[in-house]
Design an enzyme around this catalytic site. Structure first.
Site, short mmCIF file in Angstrom:
data_model
loop_
_atom_site.label_atom_id
_atom_site.label_comp_id
_atom_site.label_asym_id
_atom_site.label_seq_id
_atom_site.Cartn_x
_atom_site.Cartn_y
_atom_site.Cartn_z
N ASP A 265 -21.11 11.75 38.54
CA ASP A 265 -21.81 12.42 39.63
C ASP A 265 -22.83 13.38 39.03
OD1 ASP A 265 -20.76 11.31 41.96
OD2 ASP A 265 -18.92 12.49 41.78
N ARG B 138 -23.72 -2.78 39.25
CA ARG B 138 -23.87 -3.18 40.63
C ARG B 138 -25.20 -2.60 41.09
NH1 ARG B 138 -22.44 -7.27 43.44
NH2 ARG B 138 -21.90 -6.80 45.60
N ARG C 37 -23.09 1.27 54.24
CA ARG C 37 -23.22 2.50 55.02
C ARG C 37 -24.62 2.65 55.59
NH1 ARG C 37 -21.66 6.25 49.74
NH2 ARG C 37 -23.23 5.39 48.36
N ARG D 15 -5.32 13.80 52.42
CA ARG D 15 -4.86 15.14 52.80
C ARG D 15 -4.00 15.09 54.06
NH1 ARG D 15 -10.48 16.80 53.10
NH2 ARG D 15 -11.03 17.35 50.96
N TYR E 90 -19.59 6.37 35.49
CA TYR E 90 -19.77 6.61 36.92
C TYR E 90 -19.81 8.13 37.13
CZ TYR E 90 -18.64 5.61 41.92
OH TYR E 90 -18.63 5.49 43.29
N GLU F 170 -27.55 0.46 53.40
CA GLU F 170 -27.35 0.26 51.96
C GLU F 170 -26.62 -1.06 51.72
OE1 GLU F 170 -26.28 4.09 50.22
OE2 GLU F 170 -25.04 3.01 48.79
N ARG G 85 -11.44 8.94 43.54
CA ARG G 85 -12.50 9.87 43.92
C ARG G 85 -12.27 10.43 45.33
NH1 ARG G 85 -17.59 9.29 41.57
NH2 ARG G 85 -18.69 9.40 43.54
P1 FAD Z 1 -31.01 8.42 36.45
O1 FAD Z 1 -31.15 9.30 37.62
O2 FAD Z 1 -30.76 6.96 36.66
O3 FAD Z 1 -32.31 8.59 35.55
C1 FAD Z 1 -32.64 7.75 34.49
C2 FAD Z 1 -34.16 7.67 34.43
O4 FAD Z 1 -34.52 6.97 33.25
C3 FAD Z 1 -34.76 6.90 35.60
O5 FAD Z 1 -35.76 7.68 36.22
C4 FAD Z 1 -35.34 5.65 34.95
O6 FAD Z 1 -36.55 5.20 35.57
C5 FAD Z 1 -35.62 6.13 33.54
N1 FAD Z 1 -35.63 5.06 32.54
C6 FAD Z 1 -34.65 4.16 32.30
N2 FAD Z 1 -35.04 3.33 31.32
C7 FAD Z 1 -36.28 3.72 30.95
C8 FAD Z 1 -37.22 3.23 30.00
N3 FAD Z 1 -36.94 2.17 29.25
N4 FAD Z 1 -38.41 3.85 29.88
C9 FAD Z 1 -38.72 4.92 30.66
N5 FAD Z 1 -37.86 5.43 31.58
C10 FAD Z 1 -36.66 4.83 31.72
N6 FAD Z 1 -23.90 12.00 42.51
C11 FAD Z 1 -23.41 13.08 43.17
O7 FAD Z 1 -23.11 14.10 42.55
N7 FAD Z 1 -23.31 13.06 44.55
C12 FAD Z 1 -23.66 11.98 45.29
O8 FAD Z 1 -23.54 12.02 46.52
C13 FAD Z 1 -24.16 10.84 44.60
N8 FAD Z 1 -24.51 9.73 45.30
C14 FAD Z 1 -24.99 8.65 44.64
C15 FAD Z 1 -25.35 7.54 45.38
C16 FAD Z 1 -25.84 6.40 44.75
C17 FAD Z 1 -26.22 5.22 45.56
C18 FAD Z 1 -25.95 6.39 43.33
C19 FAD Z 1 -26.46 5.16 42.61
C20 FAD Z 1 -25.60 7.50 42.58
C21 FAD Z 1 -25.11 8.63 43.22
N9 FAD Z 1 -24.76 9.79 42.51
C22 FAD Z 1 -24.28 10.89 43.18
C23 FAD Z 1 -24.90 9.86 41.03
C24 FAD Z 1 -26.22 10.45 40.57
O9 FAD Z 1 -27.30 9.67 41.05
C25 FAD Z 1 -26.25 10.48 39.05
O10 FAD Z 1 -25.13 11.14 38.51
C26 FAD Z 1 -27.49 11.11 38.43
O11 FAD Z 1 -28.63 11.01 39.22
C27 FAD Z 1 -27.73 10.43 37.09
O12 FAD Z 1 -28.78 11.04 36.38
P2 FAD Z 1 -29.30 10.34 35.04
O13 FAD Z 1 -30.40 11.20 34.52
O14 FAD Z 1 -28.16 10.04 34.15
O15 FAD Z 1 -29.84 8.90 35.49
N1 UDP Z 2 -14.30 3.57 49.55
C1 UDP Z 2 -13.68 2.81 50.52
N2 UDP Z 2 -13.99 3.04 51.83
C2 UDP Z 2 -14.89 3.97 52.21
C3 UDP Z 2 -15.51 4.75 51.22
C4 UDP Z 2 -15.20 4.52 49.89
O1 UDP Z 2 -12.89 1.95 50.20
O2 UDP Z 2 -15.14 4.12 53.42
C5 UDP Z 2 -13.95 3.30 48.12
C6 UDP Z 2 -14.89 2.26 47.50
O3 UDP Z 2 -14.14 1.51 46.57
C7 UDP Z 2 -15.89 3.13 46.77
C8 UDP Z 2 -15.00 4.26 46.28
O4 UDP Z 2 -14.07 4.47 47.34
O5 UDP Z 2 -16.54 2.44 45.72
C9 UDP Z 2 -15.74 5.56 45.96
O6 UDP Z 2 -16.41 5.99 47.11
P1 UDP Z 2 -17.59 7.02 47.06
O7 UDP Z 2 -17.96 7.39 48.46
O8 UDP Z 2 -17.22 8.12 46.14
O9 UDP Z 2 -18.74 6.12 46.42
P2 UDP Z 2 -20.28 6.41 46.05
O10 UDP Z 2 -20.78 7.47 46.99
O11 UDP Z 2 -20.28 6.83 44.61
O12 UDP Z 2 -20.92 5.09 46.27
#
Ligand code: FAD
Ligand code: UDP
Length: 374
Positions: free
Chosen positions: A350, A249, A280, A176, A348, A300, A172
């Site tokens: 985005d 996780r 972070r 560069r 996983y 976090e 991911r």
């Molecule tokens: P979710 O957003 O998880 O929605 C699922 C919903 O279903 C939830 O609201 C939950 O409450 C509901 N639900 C589940 N089970 C039930 C049930 N039994 N009854 C009723 N409701 C239920 N993506 C990016 O593009 N850029 C980023 O920088 C980025 N950062 C992230 C950082 C973190 C820490 C995490 C965890 C994810 C990140 N993502 C990022 C990914 C992004 O969050 C997801 O791709 C996206 O939000 C997923 O949408 P979803 O609808 O699949 O799931």
């Molecule tokens: N990662 C790392 N060092 C960093 C940032 C990321 O080793 O400073 C690795 C780590 O394994 C992480 C993966 O790169 O799970 C993907 O990072 P990303 O920032 O895309 O993770 P997310 O925002 O989805 O948590």
């Protein structure tokens, strides 16, 4: 008689996009969510004029013009470019791995010198076909970067050795040989102006949403309400864990509202040493160039997932993929349920990928509707 054409379980981006598209073709839709708010993991809470990303920092990025145009049809995006800084033993390094990082590590000034450094380290390792995250990382950037910026972060993030993790996770991150701190290679990037809630509100406009409703607390009655269900929760939970639990996780967020204007000067600062328990610190105002007098920061902490905790990251190792495949076979044979999203697809994803998946799966649903009305 069913009251709705579709019951959408989950109001995250998958559910919201699917519901929006279904309403557009005249379907009657009910969305439920077990949380107290809509939006899933992109939900933000406003504190002193700052949009606080309650479930982790979210930066929208994509290479796909269709997806970019799609989200921009609901909300305008700002020009935020993610450029995290890493802290390792009190030294600062730019991310992703680029000429700034190589200079900070080795004082090399040209791409040629940087490449030579990395090649020298990679050569001695003799990795031909990387089989896991550790081997993949080592073969991309060599031992120094792996030890300082990857190993500790990865092992605390995932709670297991980098040798037990799939290689794709580290791919991911760009590597560069230019002085470019943009964390993503994608053509389009930004944060919705006014926050993610605005995007979700627009998607769900005119659609009935019931919050604080868990599908499993009243499964039979809820299922009777609609002709089809769109399920975006955990696939193993849907099938009562009959083949065993899929692993995730989880994360714990510690938010602090501070009486100062600027805490760390950047939205994202990673702490890559194993000994520091969080991965972070996010300073939310910097996603929107905020000038408020106070600030909100979030540490976090990765955590082991147990039933009942929020499942943030699927662990796509061999064992879990095997279990997922068993559930997937059942899901593929359901006539009345459509599964999608980060949890139901156990991927996983985005945000742009979740939106892409929702639109693809919706188009299949629509084609079936068109066929049956012929
Ligand atoms: P979710 O957003 O998880 O929605 C699922 C919903 O279903 C939830 O609201 C939950 O409450 C509901 N639900 C589940 N089970 C039930 C049930 N039994 N009854 C009723 N409701 C239920 N993506 C990016 O593009 N850029 C980023 O920088 C980025 N950062 C992230 C950082 C973190 C820490 C995490 C965890 C994810 C990140 N993502 C990022 C990914 C992004 O969050 C997801 O791709 C996206 O939000 C997923 O949408 P979803 O609808 O699949 O799931
Ligand atoms: N990662 C790392 N060092 C960093 C940032 C990321 O080793 O400073 C690795 C780590 O394994 C992480 C993966 O790169 O799970 C993907 O990072 P990303 O920032 O895309 O993770 P997310 O925002 O989805 O948590």
């Amino acid at each position: 008689m069913e009251k709705y054409d579709l019951l959408v379980v989950g109001s995250g981006l998958f559910g919201a996009v699917f519901a929006h598209e279904a309403k557009k073709i005249g379907k009657k839709v009910l969305v439920i969510d077990r949380r107290m708010h809509a939006g899933g993991n992109v939900f933000c809470e406003e504190v002193d004029g700052i949009n606080v990303h309650k479930y982790g920092a979210h930066i929208f990025h994509t290479n796909d013009k269709k997806i970019w145009d799609y989200v921009n049809s609901f909300v305008e995006f700002n020009r935020y470019t993610n450029s995290p800084v890493a802290v390792y033993k009190n030294e600062l390094y730019n991310l992703p791995f680029n000429m700034n990082t190589f200079y900070q590590l080795w004082k090399v000034k040209t791409p040629e010198e940087a490449k030579a450094r990395i090649e020298e380290q990679v050569k001695s390792l003799n990795i031909t076909e990387p089989r896991n995250l550790e081997e993949q990382a080592l073969s991309l950037v060599g031992t120094d970067i792996y030890e300082k910026l990857i190993k500790g972060y990865t092992e605390k993030q995932w709670g297991r050795s980098a040798r037990e993790l799939p290689a794709f996770i580290i791919k991911r991150l760009p590597v560069r040989f230019t002085f470019d701190n943009n964390y993503f290679n994608d053509k389009y990037q930004g944060i919705p102006i006014g926050g993610y809630n605005k995007l979700v509100e627009k998607l769900l406009e005119g659609i009935e949403v019931r919050l604080n409703v868990d599908f499993f607390s009243d499964r039979e009655e809820l299922s009777k309400l609609a002709e089809k269900i769109v399920f975006t929760g955990q696939l193993d939970e849907y099938y009562d864990y009959r083949f065993g639990e899929l692993e995730y996780r989880s994360l714990r967020f510690e938010h602090r509202h501070l009486n100062q204007q600027n805490y760390q000067g950047n939205a994202v600062v990673n702490y890559t040493e194993r000994e520091i328990p969080f991965t972070r610190i996010i300073e939310h105002k910097h996603f929107e160039f905020g000038q408020q007098p106070t600030t909100v920061v979030t540490e976090e902490y990765p955590e082991e997932w147990t039933k009942g905790a929020e499942p943030y990251y699927p662990i796509n190792d061999e064992r879990n993929q095997r279990i997922y495949k068993q559930y997937r076979d059942l899901a593929d044979n359901e006539e009345h349920v459509i599964f999608g999203g980060r949890l139901a697809e156990y991927r996983y994803y985005d945000m742009h990928q979740v939106i892409g998946s929702a639109l693809t799966i919706f188009n299949k649903y629509k084609a079936m509707q068109d066929d049956s009305s012929l």
